[in-house]
Motif scaffolding. Structure first.
Motif, short mmCIF file in Angstrom:
data_model
loop_
_atom_site.label_atom_id
_atom_site.label_comp_id
_atom_site.label_asym_id
_atom_site.label_seq_id
_atom_site.Cartn_x
_atom_site.Cartn_y
_atom_site.Cartn_z
N SER A 1 0.84 -1.20 0.00
CA SER A 1 0.00 0.00 0.00
C SER A 1 0.88 1.25 0.00
O SER A 1 2.08 1.19 0.24
CB SER A 1 -0.91 0.00 1.23
OG SER A 1 -0.12 0.13 2.40
N ARG A 2 0.25 2.37 -0.26
CA ARG A 2 0.99 3.63 -0.27
C ARG A 2 1.58 3.93 1.10
O ARG A 2 2.69 4.45 1.20
CB ARG A 2 0.08 4.78 -0.69
CG ARG A 2 -0.20 4.80 -2.14
CD ARG A 2 -0.98 6.02 -2.50
NE ARG A 2 -1.26 6.01 -3.93
CZ ARG A 2 -1.83 7.00 -4.58
NH1 ARG A 2 -2.21 8.07 -3.93
NH2 ARG A 2 -2.05 6.92 -5.86
N TRP A 3 0.81 3.63 2.15
CA TRP A 3 1.30 3.89 3.51
C TRP A 3 2.52 3.03 3.80
O TRP A 3 3.48 3.52 4.38
CB TRP A 3 0.19 3.62 4.51
CG TRP A 3 0.64 3.83 5.93
CD1 TRP A 3 0.80 2.88 6.88
CD2 TRP A 3 1.00 5.07 6.54
NE1 TRP A 3 1.24 3.43 8.04
CE2 TRP A 3 1.37 4.79 7.86
CE3 TRP A 3 1.06 6.38 6.10
CZ2 TRP A 3 1.79 5.77 8.75
CZ3 TRP A 3 1.47 7.36 6.99
CH2 TRP A 3 1.82 7.05 8.29
N LYS A 4 2.51 1.78 3.40
CA LYS A 4 3.65 0.88 3.62
C LYS A 4 4.86 1.36 2.84
O LYS A 4 5.99 1.37 3.35
CB LYS A 4 3.26 -0.54 3.21
CG LYS A 4 4.36 -1.55 3.30
CD LYS A 4 4.61 -1.95 4.72
CE LYS A 4 5.57 -3.13 4.72
NZ LYS A 4 6.52 -3.05 5.80
#
Length: 73
Positions: free
Chosen positions: A11-14
């Motif tokens: 994901s973008r957060w990861k």
């Protein structure tokens, strides 16, 4: 046997957490202190109406007759 590989896209957060920006930011004490000061000033500005609920530009609330001279003793 099936040779299908699952390409897991993070994901973008990861990806943001694993980025070089965060890696070097968390290891730079000056950057961390600067961000903490920025955050403190930002929050003080954001909550300024709650911290000081009086309007300093309200001329009706200012009464010079209520002022006192400083005590010398």
């Amino acid at each position: 046997m099936n040779n299908i590989t699952s390409s897991h896209v993070p994901s973008r957060w990861k990806r943001f957490k694993d980025s070089d920006l965060i890696y070097y930011f968390l290891r730079d004490k000056v950057a961390m202190l600067s961000f903490a000061l920025f955050l403190a000033f930002f929050l003080a500005a954001l909550f300024a109406p709650l911290i000081a609920p009086t309007n300093p530009y309200d001329l009706n609330a200012i009464d010079l007759m209520d002022s006192e001279l400083p005590h010398l003793g």
